[in-house]
Structures are given as C-alpha cells and as structure tokens.
Scaffold this active site. Structure first.
Site, short mmCIF file in Angstrom:
data_model
loop_
_atom_site.label_atom_id
_atom_site.label_comp_id
_atom_site.label_asym_id
_atom_site.label_seq_id
_atom_site.Cartn_x
_atom_site.Cartn_y
_atom_site.Cartn_z
N ASN A 59 0.87 -1.18 0.00
CA ASN A 59 0.00 0.00 0.00
C ASN A 59 0.90 1.22 0.00
OD1 ASN A 59 -1.84 2.03 0.47
ND2 ASN A 59 -2.08 1.56 2.65
N TRP A 60 0.97 1.88 -1.14
CA TRP A 60 1.89 3.01 -1.26
C TRP A 60 1.36 4.29 -0.64
CZ3 TRP A 60 4.10 2.68 -6.97
CH2 TRP A 60 5.00 1.60 -7.03
N LYS A 61 0.14 4.27 -0.17
CA LYS A 61 -0.47 5.48 0.40
C LYS A 61 -0.29 6.64 -0.58
CE LYS A 61 0.78 3.58 4.84
NZ LYS A 61 0.33 3.58 6.18
N HIS A 121 -9.47 1.00 4.93
CA HIS A 121 -8.17 1.16 5.59
C HIS A 121 -8.34 2.10 6.79
CE1 HIS A 121 -4.01 2.36 6.28
NE2 HIS A 121 -3.67 1.26 5.65
N GLU A 181 -6.65 4.46 7.89
CA GLU A 181 -6.42 5.89 7.61
C GLU A 181 -7.67 6.51 6.99
OE1 GLU A 181 -2.76 5.48 5.43
OE2 GLU A 181 -1.75 4.88 7.28
N GLU A 226 -5.38 -5.15 10.58
CA GLU A 226 -4.37 -4.11 10.79
C GLU A 226 -4.65 -3.38 12.09
OE1 GLU A 226 -2.43 -2.91 6.85
OE2 GLU A 226 -4.19 -1.67 7.08
N GLY A 263 2.29 2.25 10.64
CA GLY A 263 3.20 3.37 10.46
C GLY A 263 3.87 3.83 11.75
N SER A 282 3.39 -2.14 10.24
CA SER A 282 4.85 -2.11 10.39
C SER A 282 5.51 -3.44 10.03
CB SER A 282 5.24 -1.66 11.80
OG SER A 282 4.75 -0.36 12.03
N GLY A 298 2.78 -1.18 4.22
CA GLY A 298 2.81 0.24 3.85
C GLY A 298 4.23 0.69 3.54
N GLY A 299 4.86 1.35 4.50
CA GLY A 299 6.17 1.97 4.29
C GLY A 299 7.20 1.10 3.60
#
Ligand code: PEP
Length: 251
Positions: free
Chosen positions: A9-11, A95, A97, A167, A173, A213, A234-235
């Site tokens: 997930n590149w956000k 998600h 976010e 999640e 994150g 994470s 993600g990251g």
C-alpha cells in the site's frame, strides 16, 4: 492450501518518474516468485501506468479505495468500473487511515465492497482495533462487529474471493508490530467469525493478511503463524529491495 498474498500500500507517495523507476527495478527482482501473489496499490493516478508496466508479469495492481456508484455527479470520486477498466484487479477497502481521516464507516465499507465485487475487483477489507480498544479488552468485539457490519448482506457465493486484512491501528506506520502470537490470535478469531457467516470451506480458503509495520525482519515469524496468509505492507513496500525481502519470506 491458501496461496499467500503480499500487497504493498503506497499510500500517497511517489511521483510518476519514481513509479517508473520502481517498476523497472522491482519487476526484474521478483519475476521468479511464483508461490506468492504480489500486489501493488499505488495512488489512483498511477494505477494505469503501473498496470501497463506490470503487464505480462505476475505482479498485480490494485487501488487504495473505490467509490460505490458506477458513475454520476460525485466530484472527485473514482468508481470500481473505472478502476477495473484501467487494469486494477484488487481494491483496498476501509483502511484505518480512511476510517480515521475520511470518516469511513462500516456502512460505507459495505457499499464499497459490493461495488468492488460487481466490477470484479477483489476486495481487501481492512479491520483493526485502536490502542484504546485493545487496552480496554475490546479487540474481539470491535473486529467481530467490523466484519459483521462490513460484510452485511454478502452471500457465500460472493465471499469466495474476499480478502480480509487485520491491521491493528496502533501498529500502522508506528514501527510497533503486533507479536506473531497476538496477530495469530486475532486471525484465528477472524476465521471463526467467517466460519459462522459463510461456513467452514469458505473460511478455510479465505486469505487473512496482517498489516502494521511489516518489515524484512518480522515477516518470517508472522508468516510462520497458521492463520496469517500474507501481509498488507505500507512503508516497506515503497522500496523495491525491502519489499522484495518481504516477498521472499521464510515460514
Ligand atoms: C498500511 O498502510 O496498511 C500499513 C500497514 O502501513 P505500515 O506497514 O507502514 O505500518
């Protein structure tokens, strides 16, 4: 029995140039990986170019969200049909976010779920508890209710491609990961809820991903758990080498 799925997930990251550079590097790194499904979810604006770059490879592309109407006067929204027409195969739904910053609810998750299935996009429905939920012993209640409400009205005939991502909000994150045992406990619970809704066969075949994470140094122990069938990353999915390491998990 369940083919692992690892999704990036590149956000809201990367320029068009960076997407091209990533694709060239990443695809050549992972071409030999056959036993895991690989998915990249870039911002909407790059779905088409990334899907074109991945054409002819096993790397799939998905979207980070989807709107529930096919078309209409909904300024700024993107429909499932539009995403499908430009090469998306999956859609991330609910998600944390989106729940936190854009008022996403289980009701809107449910609408996006049906729109995705109708457009033949595989939905990845995200659920997870906050730190406060966990500390007050409500984790299972919250997860159970997000699943029951988010999937309301879904028949067994439509549930077979569905993917769930667990999640924990406090782990996204933040560098804090649920221990493999904590994640396994919730994944096993999710499979029990799915068994209650759709029966044993669908529950046994359903992929339940862990997200929060995930990195090269914790993926192996997470994937060694019985009910963890992949990851939503993600990251660490923004860098080709670190995402490749995750895809080459041992476990
Ligand atoms: C995510 O974006 O779904 C996620 C889990 O992010 P991170 O891996 O950076 O915690």
């Amino acid at each position: 029995m369940r083919k692992p799925l690892i999704a990036g997930n590149w956000k809201m990251f990367k320029s068009l140039d960076q997407v091209g550079t990533f694709a060239d590097d990443f695809i050549s790194r992972v071409l030999d990986i056959e036993n895991t499904d690989i998915l990249l979810c870039p911002p909407y604006v790059y779905v088409q170019s990334l899907a074109q770059a991945c054409e002819g490879t096993q790397v799939m592309v998905g979207a980070q969200n989807v709107f529930w109407e096919d078309e209409g006067a909904y300024t700024g929204e993107i429909s499932a049909l539009m995403l499908k027409s430009i090469g998306a195969e999956y859609s991330i739904i609910g998600h944390s976010e989106r729940r936190q910053f854009f008022h996403e609810t289980d009701e809107t998750v449910n609408k996006r779920l049906f729109a995705s299935i109708k457009a033949d996009l595989v939905p990845i429905v995200c659920v997870g508890e906050t730190l406060n939920d966990r500390e007050s012993g409500k984790t299972f209640d919250i997860i159970g209710s997000q699943i029951r409400q988010g999937l309301e009205g879904l028949g067994s005939d439509m549930a077979d491609t569905l993917v769930i991502a667990y999640e924990p909000v406090w782990a996204i994150g933040t560098g804090k990961t649920a221990t493999p045992q904590m994640a396994q406990e919730v994944h096993a619970y999710i499979r029990t809820v799915i068994t209650g809704l759709f029966g044993k066969e669908i529950a046994q075949n359903m992929r339940i991903l862990y997200g929060g994470s995930v990195k090269g140094d914790n993926i192996d122990s997470l994937m060694a758990q019985d009910d963890i069938d992949g990851a939503l990353v993600g990251g660490a999915s923004l860098d080709a080498a670190s995402f490749e390491r995750i895809l080459r998990f041992k476990g």
